[in-house]
Scaffold this motif. Structure first.
Motif, PDB file in Angstrom:
ATOM      1  N   TYR A   1      -6.509  41.808  47.555  1.00  0.00           N
ATOM      2  CA  TYR A   1      -8.096  41.806  47.593  1.00  0.00           C
ATOM      3  C   TYR A   1      -8.664  42.774  47.171  1.00  0.00           C
ATOM      4  N   ARG A   2      -9.027  43.438  45.762  1.00  0.00           N
ATOM      5  CA  ARG A   2      -9.494  44.571  45.879  1.00  0.00           C
ATOM      6  C   ARG A   2     -11.315  44.249  45.505  1.00  0.00           C
ATOM      7  N   GLN A   3     -11.919  45.380  45.417  1.00  0.00           N
ATOM      8  CA  GLN A   3     -13.168  45.837  45.267  1.00  0.00           C
ATOM      9  C   GLN A   3     -13.987  47.029  45.321  1.00  0.00           C
ATOM     10  N   ASP A   4     -14.542  46.712  43.726  1.00  0.00           N
ATOM     11  CA  ASP A   4     -14.587  48.633  43.509  1.00  0.00           C
ATOM     12  C   ASP A   4     -16.189  48.654  42.775  1.00  0.00           C
ATOM     13  N   ARG A   5     -16.901  49.737  42.607  1.00  0.00           N
ATOM     14  CA  ARG A   5     -18.001  49.656  42.833  1.00  0.00           C
ATOM     15  C   ARG A   5     -18.488  50.610  41.507  1.00  0.00           C
ATOM     16  N   TYR A   6     -19.178  49.991  40.266  1.00  0.00           N
ATOM     17  CA  TYR A   6     -18.939  50.560  39.332  1.00  0.00           C
ATOM     18  C   TYR A   6     -20.672  50.970  38.699  1.00  0.00           C
ATOM     19  N   GLY A   7     -20.675  52.003  37.733  1.00  0.00           N
ATOM     20  CA  GLY A   7     -21.755  52.492  37.557  1.00  0.00           C
ATOM     21  C   GLY A   7     -21.674  52.606  35.786  1.00  0.00           C
ATOM     22  N   ARG A   8     -22.699  51.797  35.703  1.00  0.00           N
ATOM     23  CA  ARG A   8     -22.645  52.016  33.893  1.00  0.00           C
ATOM     24  C   ARG A   8     -24.168  52.567  33.114  1.00  0.00           C
ATOM     25  N   ASP A   9     -24.524  53.576  32.213  1.00  0.00           N
ATOM     26  CA  ASP A   9     -25.762  53.712  31.761  1.00  0.00           C
ATOM     27  C   ASP A   9     -25.226  53.216  30.056  1.00  0.00           C
ATOM     28  N   ASN A  10     -26.269  52.725  29.643  1.00  0.00           N
ATOM     29  CA  ASN A  10     -26.605  51.990  27.909  1.00  0.00           C
ATOM     30  C   ASN A  10     -28.143  52.663  27.481  1.00  0.00           C
ATOM     31  N   TYR A  11     -27.200  53.046  26.190  1.00  0.00           N
ATOM     32  CA  TYR A  11     -28.645  52.873  25.834  1.00  0.00           C
ATOM     33  C   TYR A  11     -28.255  53.284  24.202  1.00  0.00           C
ATOM     34  N   PHE A  12     -29.065  52.231  23.288  1.00  0.00           N
ATOM     35  CA  PHE A  12     -29.179  51.661  21.835  1.00  0.00           C
ATOM     36  C   PHE A  12     -30.439  51.417  21.497  1.00  0.00           C
ATOM     37  N   VAL A  13     -30.292  51.559  20.115  1.00  0.00           N
ATOM     38  CA  VAL A  13     -31.657  51.408  19.710  1.00  0.00           C
ATOM     39  C   VAL A  13     -31.519  50.170  18.478  1.00  0.00           C
ATOM     40  N   ASN A  14     -31.893  49.386  18.882  1.00  0.00           N
ATOM     41  CA  ASN A  14     -32.148  48.055  17.541  1.00  0.00           C
ATOM     42  C   ASN A  14     -32.208  48.996  16.239  1.00  0.00           C
ATOM     43  N   LYS A  15     -32.447  48.573  15.074  1.00  0.00           N
ATOM     44  CA  LYS A  15     -32.415  48.137  13.601  1.00  0.00           C
ATOM     45  C   LYS A  15     -32.799  46.957  13.426  1.00  0.00           C
ATOM     46  N   LEU A  16     -33.718  47.263  11.777  1.00  0.00           N
ATOM     47  CA  LEU A  16     -33.725  46.132  10.883  1.00  0.00           C
ATOM     48  C   LEU A  16     -34.527  44.957  12.251  1.00  0.00           C
ATOM     49  N   LEU A  17     -35.537  45.324  12.461  1.00  0.00           N
ATOM     50  CA  LEU A  17     -35.582  44.114  13.082  1.00  0.00           C
ATOM     51  C   LEU A  17     -37.432  44.053  12.918  1.00  0.00           C
ATOM     52  N   PRO A  18     -38.015  43.387  13.006  1.00  0.00           N
ATOM     53  CA  PRO A  18     -39.987  42.973  12.828  1.00  0.00           C
ATOM     54  C   PRO A  18     -40.394  43.512  12.973  1.00  0.00           C
ATOM     55  N   ASP A  19     -40.128  43.950  14.517  1.00  0.00           N
ATOM     56  CA  ASP A  19     -40.956  45.379  15.395  1.00  0.00           C
ATOM     57  C   ASP A  19     -40.077  46.338  15.759  1.00  0.00           C
ATOM     58  N   SER A  20     -40.711  47.424  16.283  1.00  0.00           N
ATOM     59  CA  SER A  20     -39.851  48.423  16.516  1.00  0.00           C
ATOM     60  C   SER A  20     -40.058  48.898  17.887  1.00  0.00           C
ATOM     61  N   ASN A  21     -39.968  47.765  19.146  1.00  0.00           N
ATOM     62  CA  ASN A  21     -40.372  48.648  20.422  1.00  0.00           C
ATOM     63  C   ASN A  21     -38.981  48.200  20.896  1.00  0.00           C
ATOM     64  N   ARG A  22     -37.861  48.126  20.567  1.00  0.00           N
ATOM     65  CA  ARG A  22     -36.834  47.628  20.766  1.00  0.00           C
ATOM     66  C   ARG A  22     -35.021  49.200  21.194  1.00  0.00           C
ATOM     67  N   VAL A  23     -35.822  50.243  21.471  1.00  0.00           N
ATOM     68  CA  VAL A  23     -35.335  50.728  21.697  1.00  0.00           C
ATOM     69  C   VAL A  23     -35.006  50.748  24.019  1.00  0.00           C
ATOM     70  N   PHE A  24     -33.560  50.234  24.347  1.00  0.00           N
ATOM     71  CA  PHE A  24     -33.057  50.088  25.535  1.00  0.00           C
ATOM     72  C   PHE A  24     -32.800  51.300  26.621  1.00  0.00           C
ATOM     73  N   ARG A  25     -32.791  52.047  27.242  1.00  0.00           N
ATOM     74  CA  ARG A  25     -32.590  53.148  27.969  1.00  0.00           C
ATOM     75  C   ARG A  25     -32.129  52.075  29.901  1.00  0.00           C
ATOM     76  N   GLN A  26     -31.255  52.028  29.463  1.00  0.00           N
ATOM     77  CA  GLN A  26     -30.042  50.791  30.923  1.00  0.00           C
ATOM     78  C   GLN A  26     -29.499  51.579  32.258  1.00  0.00           C
ATOM     79  N   ASN A  27     -29.543  52.039  33.331  1.00  0.00           N
ATOM     80  CA  ASN A  27     -29.078  51.912  33.827  1.00  0.00           C
ATOM     81  C   ASN A  27     -28.153  50.551  35.053  1.00  0.00           C
ATOM     82  N   MET A  28     -26.757  50.642  35.201  1.00  0.00           N
ATOM     83  CA  MET A  28     -26.516  49.388  35.509  1.00  0.00           C
ATOM     84  C   MET A  28     -25.618  49.745  36.751  1.00  0.00           C
ATOM     85  N   VAL A  29     -25.477  48.724  37.730  1.00  0.00           N
ATOM     86  CA  VAL A  29     -24.727  48.917  38.587  1.00  0.00           C
ATOM     87  C   VAL A  29     -23.517  47.883  39.403  1.00  0.00           C
ATOM     88  N   SER A  30     -22.629  47.776  39.434  1.00  0.00           N
ATOM     89  CA  SER A  30     -21.506  46.425  39.604  1.00  0.00           C
ATOM     90  C   SER A  30     -20.585  46.956  41.021  1.00  0.00           C
TER      91      SER A  30
END
Length: 537
Positions: A1-30
């Motif tokens: 048995y093993r249990q771990d806690r992860y923290g993850r930070d994502n930053y991604f910018v979508n390009k070539l989309l019909p609109d421009s409101n697709r810049v994501f800043r994410q904080n993830m915990v697992s």
């Protein structure tokens, strides 16, 4: 048995989309957990002094859950916050493995040897991934959004494979060794993917036919090989050739007809070495060709919509690719306590499969697919040393490489090619015959591969071992990543989006082991140990 806690930070910018409101800043915990148990039983029977019949059974059960709690902010191209959303992912998995082996070994009077073996492998994977996504305005009030949804994605994938091998080895011309063999493998797997979406009107999950798919796959591999190794004066050599006939058919809900393909290939290998004397340096050159097949999940065309901003799916028409490698080595023993080896290698692969991300107008989202459109040339050097200084043992490995990559798609863009290196050191010290400790550290520099950049990373681990009760009892303690510095940084870049992700293990992992040997140790019998196919992961 093993249990771990992860923290993850994502930053991604979508390009070539019909609109421009697709810049994501994410904080993830697992809070990820794994639980597994297995049993293995082997029995060997000596028919007579020259032949043995053996069989074994291995069964394993694995359970895991990799949940993610995601807090994401969505910005437009002017860095203005447009909305927020919270997503809860639950990814339980239950796997079962069963392997059955049977082997017969016969040694003849002229020292030749015959091996006949059979293997049956059965595997079953069940998962029920789910996510719910809720959007909020600047004041924290829930708002409507077309991507606000609650889904359950159920996958069931059984796997059956059976194989038989016949191997024969014999000495020829007093100093030569001949090895011949044939193998047949038949593998069948299927995938049943069901995507359910919550209907808020009646608060029930209903099947989403547009995102539901089935896959049935069967392959047959017939292979035969022959190798001959010998020695002429101070030269040692080995030449070999393997023939492989590969036939498969695949049916999915995304293809109107069953897709079939078959091909025959030859895989040569050659090794030549020379040493002037027993204590002199040894020089060798080798060439080999191998085949790399896609893992079965890469073939499944179901669309995974759990990562908003980047959907992903497999490609049922994905093809294997081939790799040719040439390597030159020089090695030398320095006294009884030191060994050093230096090598240079060149590796070339064409029509590799790899993921590529492009904008998909049907889903208004970048979608990651697999394609056979990549070509790679790798140049590398590596150094290996093994030394003993009294009670100290030191093993080191250092490699450097340069990758030259291209794509058959002119629009594809890549990170620039750079020189990267990886190194590790394993240091052990024997306090007494029964007490020892070790220290292991590694570091990998920035490296680029097509559209992926892995940033520098490393860790240091340690452990201690004590033997007690006349060496029958062994007690061990191990600490992984003792300074907790590993963070798995990665950057993805392509025409559609840029992604920067940092996955940090926040928990600490210490393992304590006890092993006790009952009775008297006995020699290992001639049993085979076939592991499960790596493509069923």
């Amino acid at each position: 048995y093993r249990q771990d806690r992860y923290g993850r930070d994502n930053y991604f910018v979508n390009k070539l989309l019909p609109d421009s409101n697709r810049v994501f800043r994410q904080n993830m915990v697992s809070d990820k957990y794994e639980r597994g148990h297995s049993i293995k039983f082997s029995l060997a029977y000596a028919i007579d002094s020259s032949s043995t019949l053996s069989g074994s059974f291995w069964g394993a059960f694995y359970h895991a859950n990799n949940p993610w709690d995601i807090n994401s902010e969505v910005y437009d191209s002017n860095n203005n916050l447009t909305n927020r959303y919270i997503q809860n992912d639950r990814n339980p998995m239950n796997n079962k493995f069963f392997l059955y082996d049977l082997a017969y070994v016969k040694t003849f009077k002229n020292k030749s040897k015959l091996d006949i073996a059979a293997n049956l492998s059965k595997y079953d994977n069940k998962s029920s991934n789910s996510y719910d996504r809720t959007f909020f305005d600047d004041n924290g009030q829930p708002i409507s959004n077309p991507y606000a949804e609650d889904r359950i994605m159920e996958t069931q994938r059984p796997y059956d494979s059976y194989s038989g091998t016949i191997d024969y080895s014999s000495k020829l011309f007093s100093k030569g060794d001949l090895n011949l063999g044939v193998k047949y493998t038949n593998t069948t797997t299927e995938s049943r993917f069901r995507n359910f979406i919550l209907d808020p009107a009646n608060n029930q999950y209903v099947l989403d036919q547009s995102l539901t798919s089935d896959l049935d796959y069967n392959e047959e591999i017939i292979a035969a090989y022959g190798t001959y190794s010998g020695r002429i004066s101070r030269f040692s050599y080995q030449v070999g050739l393997r023939f492989e006939g590969f036939n498969y058919h695949l049916q999915t809900t995304n293809l109107e007809d069953t897709y079939r393909n078959s091909y025959n290939n030859l895989f040569p290998n050659l090794n030549l070495s020379y040493s002037k004397s027993d204590g002199a340096p040894k020089y060798s050159i080798s060439y080999g060709r191998r085949i790399q097949r896609p893992r079965y999940p890469m073939l499944n065309p179901f669309l995974n919509t759990s990562m908003l901003g980047l959907y992903s799916r497999g490609n049922p028409l994905l093809q294997p690719y081939f790799a040719d490698k040439i390597e030159i080595q020089i090695s030398k023993n320095i006294g009884k306590d030191h060994f050093i080896m230096l090598a240079a290698a060149y590796n070339q692969s064409k029509d590799m499969y790899n993921s590529v991300t492009r904008y998909d107008a049907q889903y208004d989202m970048p979608v990651s697919d697999y394609e056979n459109s990549w070509n790679l040339k790798q140049y590398g050097l590596y150094l290996v040393t093994q030394s003993k200084f009294g009670k100290f043992n030191v093993n080191t490995y250092l490699s450097g490489g340069y990758n030259n990559f291209k794509s058959d798609i002119k629009e594809d863009i890549f990170f620039p090619e750079i020189v990267s290196f990886t190194g590790n050191m394993n240091l052990s010290y024997n306090f007494t015959e029964n007490t020892s400790m070790w220290l292991f550290g590694y570091y990998a520099s920035n490296s680029n591969m097509f559209q992926t950049r892995n940033l520098g990373n490393g860790s240091v681990s340690t452990g201690v071992q004590q033997k007690l009760m006349k060496k029958k009892l062994t007690v061990s303690l191990k600490v992984e990543d003792m300074f907790n510095i590993t963070d798995y940084p990665i950057i993805l870049m392509n025409q559609s989006f840029n992604l920067e992700a940092y996955n940090k293990l926040k928990s600490r992992y210490v393992s304590f082991g006890l092993q006790y040997n009952f009775g008297t140790s006995f020699g290992k019998k001639n049993t085979i140990d076939q592991k499960k196919d790596s493509r069923i992961e």
